[in-house]
Design a protein around this motif. Sequence first.
Motif, mmCIF file in Angstrom:
data_model
loop_
_atom_site.group_PDB
_atom_site.id
_atom_site.type_symbol
_atom_site.label_atom_id
_atom_site.label_comp_id
_atom_site.label_asym_id
_atom_site.label_seq_id
_atom_site.Cartn_x
_atom_site.Cartn_y
_atom_site.Cartn_z
ATOM 1 N N VAL A 52 0.862 -1.188 0.000
ATOM 2 C CA VAL A 52 0.000 0.000 0.000
ATOM 3 C C VAL A 52 0.893 1.231 0.000
ATOM 4 O O VAL A 52 2.064 1.174 0.378
ATOM 5 C CB VAL A 52 -0.966 0.050 1.209
ATOM 6 C CG1 VAL A 52 -1.935 -1.121 1.178
ATOM 7 C CG2 VAL A 52 -0.210 0.097 2.518
ATOM 8 N N GLU A 53 0.319 2.322 -0.429
ATOM 9 C CA GLU A 53 1.018 3.608 -0.406
ATOM 10 C C GLU A 53 0.420 4.439 0.722
ATOM 11 O O GLU A 53 -0.772 4.702 0.739
ATOM 12 C CB GLU A 53 0.846 4.321 -1.752
ATOM 13 C CG GLU A 53 1.718 5.529 -1.931
ATOM 14 C CD GLU A 53 3.194 5.199 -2.080
ATOM 15 O OE1 GLU A 53 4.014 6.023 -1.649
ATOM 16 O OE2 GLU A 53 3.532 4.125 -2.615
ATOM 17 N N HIS A 54 1.255 4.834 1.678
ATOM 18 C CA HIS A 54 0.823 5.626 2.830
ATOM 19 C C HIS A 54 1.233 7.083 2.612
ATOM 20 O O HIS A 54 2.312 7.346 2.066
ATOM 21 C CB HIS A 54 1.474 5.075 4.107
ATOM 22 C CG HIS A 54 0.972 5.676 5.367
ATOM 23 N ND1 HIS A 54 1.500 6.819 5.896
ATOM 24 C CD2 HIS A 54 -0.013 5.277 6.198
ATOM 25 C CE1 HIS A 54 0.860 7.107 7.021
ATOM 26 N NE2 HIS A 54 -0.063 6.179 7.220
ATOM 27 N N GLN A 55 0.386 8.004 3.056
ATOM 28 C CA GLN A 55 0.655 9.441 2.856
ATOM 29 C C GLN A 55 1.962 9.892 3.487
ATOM 30 O O GLN A 55 2.653 10.752 2.954
ATOM 31 C CB GLN A 55 -0.461 10.280 3.479
ATOM 32 C CG GLN A 55 -1.832 10.023 2.980
ATOM 33 C CD GLN A 55 -2.850 10.806 3.797
ATOM 34 O OE1 GLN A 55 -2.589 11.915 4.224
ATOM 35 N NE2 GLN A 55 -4.003 10.219 4.009
ATOM 36 N N VAL A 56 2.284 9.348 4.632
ATOM 37 C CA VAL A 56 3.471 9.779 5.362
ATOM 38 C C VAL A 56 4.647 8.820 5.164
ATOM 39 O O VAL A 56 5.762 9.234 4.861
ATOM 40 C CB VAL A 56 3.161 9.912 6.874
ATOM 41 C CG1 VAL A 56 4.420 10.276 7.659
ATOM 42 C CG2 VAL A 56 2.061 10.944 7.098
ATOM 43 N N TYR A 57 4.385 7.524 5.317
ATOM 44 C CA TYR A 57 5.461 6.534 5.286
ATOM 45 C C TYR A 57 5.818 6.060 3.894
ATOM 46 O O TYR A 57 6.828 5.404 3.698
ATOM 47 C CB TYR A 57 5.091 5.321 6.137
ATOM 48 C CG TYR A 57 4.867 5.666 7.588
ATOM 49 C CD1 TYR A 57 5.914 6.138 8.376
ATOM 50 C CD2 TYR A 57 3.615 5.540 8.163
ATOM 51 C CE1 TYR A 57 5.707 6.464 9.700
ATOM 52 C CE2 TYR A 57 3.405 5.858 9.495
ATOM 53 C CZ TYR A 57 4.454 6.317 10.254
ATOM 54 O OH TYR A 57 4.255 6.631 11.553
ATOM 55 N N GLY A 58 4.982 6.370 2.919
ATOM 56 C CA GLY A 58 5.252 5.917 1.554
ATOM 57 C C GLY A 58 4.879 4.463 1.371
ATOM 58 O O GLY A 58 3.848 3.999 1.846
ATOM 59 N N TYR A 59 5.743 3.727 0.712
ATOM 60 C CA TYR A 59 5.540 2.340 0.320
ATOM 61 C C TYR A 59 5.616 1.437 1.554
ATOM 62 O O TYR A 59 6.634 1.379 2.222
ATOM 63 C CB TYR A 59 6.653 2.020 -0.684
ATOM 64 C CG TYR A 59 6.747 0.640 -1.221
ATOM 65 C CD1 TYR A 59 6.076 0.299 -2.382
ATOM 66 C CD2 TYR A 59 7.562 -0.310 -0.622
ATOM 67 C CE1 TYR A 59 6.210 -0.964 -2.924
ATOM 68 C CE2 TYR A 59 7.694 -1.579 -1.161
ATOM 69 C CZ TYR A 59 7.006 -1.903 -2.301
ATOM 70 O OH TYR A 59 7.131 -3.150 -2.842
ATOM 71 N N LEU A 60 4.515 0.743 1.869
ATOM 72 C CA LEU A 60 4.491 -0.222 2.968
ATOM 73 C C LEU A 60 4.192 -1.602 2.394
ATOM 74 O O LEU A 60 3.243 -1.772 1.634
ATOM 75 C CB LEU A 60 3.418 0.134 3.997
ATOM 76 C CG LEU A 60 3.563 1.468 4.714
ATOM 77 C CD1 LEU A 60 2.371 1.706 5.622
ATOM 78 C CD2 LEU A 60 4.853 1.504 5.514
ATOM 79 N N GLU A 61 5.005 -2.575 2.765
ATOM 80 C CA GLU A 61 4.878 -3.917 2.212
ATOM 81 C C GLU A 61 4.772 -4.950 3.320
ATOM 82 O O GLU A 61 5.480 -4.876 4.322
ATOM 83 C CB GLU A 61 6.088 -4.242 1.342
ATOM 84 C CG GLU A 61 6.090 -5.644 0.799
ATOM 85 C CD GLU A 61 7.342 -5.963 -0.016
ATOM 86 O OE1 GLU A 61 7.441 -7.106 -0.474
ATOM 87 O OE2 GLU A 61 8.201 -5.078 -0.183
ATOM 88 N N GLY A 62 3.888 -5.903 3.113
ATOM 89 C CA GLY A 62 3.780 -7.058 3.999
ATOM 90 C C GLY A 62 3.985 -8.324 3.195
ATOM 91 O O GLY A 62 3.423 -8.478 2.109
ATOM 92 N N ALA A 63 4.822 -9.227 3.703
ATOM 93 C CA ALA A 63 5.064 -10.501 3.020
ATOM 94 C C ALA A 63 3.870 -11.419 3.232
ATOM 95 O O ALA A 63 3.325 -11.507 4.326
ATOM 96 C CB ALA A 63 6.330 -11.153 3.556
ATOM 97 N N LEU A 64 3.440 -12.091 2.168
ATOM 98 C CA LEU A 64 2.343 -13.056 2.266
ATOM 99 C C LEU A 64 2.795 -14.469 1.914
ATOM 100 O O LEU A 64 2.545 -15.401 2.652
ATOM 101 C CB LEU A 64 1.175 -12.641 1.356
ATOM 102 C CG LEU A 64 0.470 -11.348 1.710
ATOM 103 C CD1 LEU A 64 -0.664 -11.082 0.732
ATOM 104 C CD2 LEU A 64 -0.040 -11.367 3.135
ATOM 105 N N ASN A 65 3.414 -14.646 0.754
ATOM 106 C CA ASN A 65 3.896 -15.954 0.309
ATOM 107 C C ASN A 65 2.808 -17.015 0.351
ATOM 108 O O ASN A 65 2.943 -18.044 1.007
ATOM 109 C CB ASN A 65 5.130 -16.370 1.113
ATOM 110 C CG ASN A 65 6.251 -15.388 0.943
ATOM 111 O OD1 ASN A 65 6.667 -15.122 -0.178
ATOM 112 N ND2 ASN A 65 6.715 -14.797 2.024
ATOM 113 N N LEU A 66 1.723 -16.759 -0.355
ATOM 114 C CA LEU A 66 0.583 -17.673 -0.416
ATOM 115 C C LEU A 66 0.630 -18.434 -1.733
ATOM 116 O O LEU A 66 0.741 -17.829 -2.796
ATOM 117 C CB LEU A 66 -0.732 -16.901 -0.310
ATOM 118 C CG LEU A 66 -0.871 -15.965 0.896
ATOM 119 C CD1 LEU A 66 -2.164 -15.172 0.810
ATOM 120 C CD2 LEU A 66 -0.782 -16.745 2.197
#
Length: 171
Positions: A100-114
């Motif tokens: 997701v793109e956050h207004q303050v933090y920028g690019y936020l990523e969570g690993a899923l590996n599904l």
Amino acid sequence: MESEDRRKQIIDILTKASSPVTGTELSKKCQVSRQIIVGDVALLRARGISIISTPRGYQLDHAGHVGIQRMIVVCHGPEQMRAELEAIVDNGGRVHNVVVEHQVYGYLEGALNLRSRRDVDQYIHRMQVAHAELLSRISGGIHSHLIEADTEADIAAIEGALDKLGILYNP
């Protein structure tokens, strides 16, 4: 057991494992708390050891990517998460992450590996047990996934399934 010996043991266990190994299993084998294992995995990753987290546990990332990778953008609420993920894995895809793109933090990523419905079930169960919010909540439901499939036809089938669900993002 000294911390360096324990980290070598973690690598050895993951190297020999034919399937993901949970943090609880590693903690029992190493005779430490699960939190110590989490810290050890973080330190090993910082040293360049490619350990990935899956809904079923930790594993070494041996192969890198073997197929075609594509970033897809979707938009939906929590009620369509299962349908989205199942549409991807049912059509031969693997879901590497959520971004997701956050207004303050920028690019936020969570690993899923599904990679399968079983992985999807375990992921959703973990989210429910933890009462965790979806990352996409902070972006109004818009998020992307790095997906991988063996062929372009599989990628097209995934995109077609997501479009049929009405969640493929086409502004």
